[in-house]
Write a protein that holds these residues in place. Structure first.
Motif, PDB file in Angstrom:
ATOM      1  N   GLN A  67     -18.607  -6.798  -0.940  1.00 19.78           N
ATOM      2  CA  GLN A  67     -17.804  -5.757  -0.308  1.00 19.78           C
ATOM      3  C   GLN A  67     -16.883  -5.046  -1.297  1.00 19.78           C
ATOM      4  N   ALA A  68     -17.383  -4.748  -2.484  1.00 16.07           N
ATOM      5  CA  ALA A  68     -16.561  -4.101  -3.502  1.00 16.07           C
ATOM      6  C   ALA A  68     -16.335  -2.628  -3.153  1.00 16.07           C
ATOM      7  N   GLU A  69     -15.090  -2.193  -3.305  1.00 12.79           N
ATOM      8  CA  GLU A  69     -14.711  -0.798  -3.130  1.00 12.79           C
ATOM      9  C   GLU A  69     -14.079  -0.329  -4.435  1.00 12.79           C
ATOM     10  N   TYR A  70     -14.352   0.912  -4.813  1.00  9.82           N
ATOM     11  CA  TYR A  70     -13.863   1.419  -6.088  1.00  9.82           C
ATOM     12  C   TYR A  70     -13.511   2.893  -5.958  1.00  9.82           C
ATOM     13  N   HIS A  71     -12.446   3.290  -6.659  1.00 13.91           N
ATOM     14  CA  HIS A  71     -12.105   4.707  -6.772  1.00 13.91           C
ATOM     15  C   HIS A  71     -11.392   4.943  -8.097  1.00 13.91           C
ATOM     16  N   TYR A  72     -11.775   6.029  -8.763  1.00 13.95           N
ATOM     17  CA  TYR A  72     -11.129   6.434 -10.020  1.00 13.95           C
ATOM     18  C   TYR A  72     -10.849   7.921  -9.959  1.00 13.95           C
ATOM     19  N   TYR A  73      -9.592   8.277 -10.154  1.00 16.73           N
ATOM     20  CA  TYR A  73      -9.162   9.669 -10.182  1.00 16.73           C
ATOM     21  C   TYR A  73      -8.349   9.891 -11.444  1.00 16.73           C
ATOM     22  N   TYR A  86      -8.628   2.013  -8.564  1.00 13.69           N
ATOM     23  CA  TYR A  86      -8.549   1.043  -7.477  1.00 13.69           C
ATOM     24  C   TYR A  86      -9.859   0.281  -7.390  1.00 13.69           C
ATOM     25  N   LEU A  87      -9.755  -1.028  -7.312  1.00 16.82           N
ATOM     26  CA  LEU A  87     -10.923  -1.884  -7.099  1.00 16.82           C
ATOM     27  C   LEU A  87     -10.527  -2.975  -6.109  1.00 16.82           C
ATOM     28  N   LYS A  88     -11.383  -3.178  -5.128  1.00 17.57           N
ATOM     29  CA  LYS A  88     -11.172  -4.252  -4.160  1.00 17.57           C
ATOM     30  C   LYS A  88     -12.449  -5.066  -4.103  1.00 17.57           C
ATOM     31  N   CYS A  89     -12.321  -6.380  -4.319  1.00 13.60           N
ATOM     32  CA  CYS A  89     -13.489  -7.270  -4.287  1.00 13.60           C
ATOM     33  C   CYS A  89     -13.189  -8.512  -3.461  1.00 13.60           C
ATOM     34  N   THR A 140      -9.894 -12.232  -1.460  1.00 14.13           N
ATOM     35  CA  THR A 140      -9.986 -10.817  -1.810  1.00 14.13           C
ATOM     36  C   THR A 140      -8.885 -10.471  -2.797  1.00 14.13           C
ATOM     37  N   ILE A 141      -9.239  -9.684  -3.812  1.00 17.28           N
ATOM     38  CA  ILE A 141      -8.261  -9.190  -4.771  1.00 17.28           C
ATOM     39  C   ILE A 141      -8.373  -7.671  -4.813  1.00 17.28           C
ATOM     40  N   GLU A 142      -7.220  -7.019  -4.756  1.00 22.56           N
ATOM     41  CA  GLU A 142      -7.147  -5.572  -4.915  1.00 22.56           C
ATOM     42  C   GLU A 142      -6.437  -5.285  -6.233  1.00 22.56           C
ATOM     43  N   TYR A 143      -7.082  -4.523  -7.105  1.00 21.32           N
ATOM     44  CA  TYR A 143      -6.562  -4.162  -8.415  1.00 21.32           C
ATOM     45  C   TYR A 143      -6.163  -2.687  -8.344  1.00 21.32           C
ATOM     46  N   ILE A 144      -4.945  -2.363  -8.783  1.00 23.67           N
ATOM     47  CA  ILE A 144      -4.441  -1.009  -8.611  1.00 23.67           C
ATOM     48  C   ILE A 144      -3.696  -0.557  -9.858  1.00 23.67           C
ATOM     49  N   PHE A 145      -4.034   0.651 -10.314  1.00 26.18           N
ATOM     50  CA  PHE A 145      -3.218   1.347 -11.308  1.00 26.18           C
ATOM     51  C   PHE A 145      -2.966   2.737 -10.766  1.00 26.18           C
ATOM     52  N   CYS A 146      -1.718   3.178 -10.818  1.00 25.84           N
ATOM     53  CA  CYS A 146      -1.353   4.482 -10.286  1.00 25.84           C
ATOM     54  C   CYS A 146      -0.329   5.135 -11.202  1.00 25.84           C
ATOM     55  N   CYS A 147      -0.606   6.368 -11.589  1.00 27.23           N
ATOM     56  CA  CYS A 147       0.323   7.192 -12.351  1.00 27.23           C
ATOM     57  C   CYS A 147       0.524   8.464 -11.541  1.00 27.23           C
ATOM     58  N   GLU A 148       1.724   8.665 -11.037  1.00 28.48           N
ATOM     59  CA  GLU A 148       2.002   9.780 -10.142  1.00 28.48           C
ATOM     60  C   GLU A 148       2.497  10.984 -10.917  1.00 28.48           C
ATOM     61  N   GLY A 149       1.645  11.994 -11.028  1.00 29.82           N
ATOM     62  CA  GLY A 149       2.011  13.257 -11.658  1.00 29.82           C
ATOM     63  C   GLY A 149       2.061  14.357 -10.620  1.00 29.82           C
ATOM     64  N   ILE A 150       1.613  15.541 -10.996  1.00 32.01           N
ATOM     65  CA  ILE A 150       1.657  16.693 -10.096  1.00 32.01           C
ATOM     66  C   ILE A 150       0.722  16.519  -8.902  1.00 32.01           C
ATOM     67  N   HIS A 151      -0.451  15.942  -9.119  1.00 33.21           N
ATOM     68  CA  HIS A 151      -1.441  15.760  -8.051  1.00 33.21           C
ATOM     69  C   HIS A 151      -1.710  14.267  -7.832  1.00 33.21           C
ATOM     70  N   PRO A 152      -0.749  13.516  -7.319  1.00 34.67           N
ATOM     71  CA  PRO A 152      -0.919  12.055  -7.242  1.00 34.67           C
ATOM     72  C   PRO A 152      -1.918  11.597  -6.182  1.00 34.67           C
ATOM     73  N   HIS A 153      -2.598  10.520  -6.496  1.00 33.88           N
ATOM     74  CA  HIS A 153      -3.397   9.751  -5.540  1.00 33.88           C
ATOM     75  C   HIS A 153      -2.672   8.412  -5.462  1.00 33.88           C
ATOM     76  N   THR A 154      -2.232   8.036  -4.314  1.00 30.72           N
ATOM     77  CA  THR A 154      -1.452   6.812  -4.198  1.00 30.72           C
ATOM     78  C   THR A 154      -2.203   5.779  -3.374  1.00 30.72           C
ATOM     79  N   PRO A 155      -1.865   4.516  -3.590  1.00 27.74           N
ATOM     80  CA  PRO A 155      -2.518   3.456  -2.821  1.00 27.74           C
ATOM     81  C   PRO A 155      -2.227   3.584  -1.331  1.00 27.74           C
ATOM     82  N   ASP A 156      -3.094   3.003  -0.554  1.00 23.68           N
ATOM     83  CA  ASP A 156      -2.904   2.906   0.882  1.00 23.68           C
ATOM     84  C   ASP A 156      -1.580   2.186   1.132  1.00 23.68           C
ATOM     85  N   SER A 157      -0.909   2.535   2.192  1.00 20.83           N
ATOM     86  CA  SER A 157       0.403   1.943   2.478  1.00 20.83           C
ATOM     87  C   SER A 157       0.351   0.423   2.629  1.00 20.83           C
TER      88      SER A 157
END
Length: 191
Positions: A67-73, A86-89, A140-157
């Motif tokens: 059930q791996a989920e992944y997103h890269y922006y 973001y990676l969730k496994c 389950t482990i969720e791995y998150i890196f977030c850098c908030e600039g002008i157009h941020p993508h942020t983790p789910d609440s």
């Protein structure tokens, strides 16, 4: 006469702006903008504009992950870039234990059992950048890196810290690295 002068001035300004934009787009050496959820592209982070080596993330997704989920922006904004990984496994018990041990062994990692919705291993905590892994109780482990600039993508609440960190709490295990030293930093930015 005054209307002509205003129209002429506006025309010059617009022409100059268009020229500069076109020149920048033509001369920009590489396209580093990414927005993908294709798990086959996991680990292809060249051009990442964050101050990180992404040590919290596994080098490769373990074969036993389900059930791996992944997103890269990653945007290409020169002033205040935004990036999000973001990676969730979900793992079997043995792989989960191995990943938990790997996360705990990262030099400088801080564990936080108070401010996150699950036990967290934190490697970066700043006002605009953060990197951590959430160890959920169901293997389950969720791995998150977030850098908030002008157009941020942020983790789910459901993944974010419960309260804003104070400047006294800020830290990064990568603080000694400059942009030139960071593994994923784009070559065109390493001046």
């Amino acid at each position: 006469m005054m209307t002509r002068l205003i129209a002429y001035t506006l025309s010059l300004i617009l022409s100059f702006t268009a020229f500069c934009t076109g020149a920048y787009n033509f001369l920009r050496p590489e396209d580093i903008k990414r927005d993908t959820s294709d798990i086959a592209q996991y680990g292809e982070w060249y051009g990442l504009l964050g101050h990180t080596e992404l040590l919290i993330f596994p080098e490769q997704i373990p074969a036993s992950a389900e059930q791996a989920e992944y997103h890269y922006y990653n945007d290409a904004n020169n002033l205040t870039p935004s990036c999000y990984v973001y990676l969730k496994c979900k793992y079997d018990a043995e792989t989960y234990a191995e990943e938990e041990a790997r996360l705990s062994s990262i030099d400088g990692v801080q564990k936080d059992t108070v401010h996150y919705p699950a036990d967290a291993c934190v490697t970066v905590l700043g006002s605009y950048e953060t990197e951590y892994a959430l160890l959920r109780g169901d293997n389950t482990i969720e791995y998150i890196f977030c850098c908030e600039g002008i157009h941020p993508h942020t983790p789910d609440s459901s993944c974010i810290r419960s309260e804003e960190a104070s400047p006294e709490e800020y830290f990064s295990i990568y603080a000694s690295l400059s942009g030139r030293d960071l593994r994923y930093w784009p070559d065109s930015w390493k001046h």
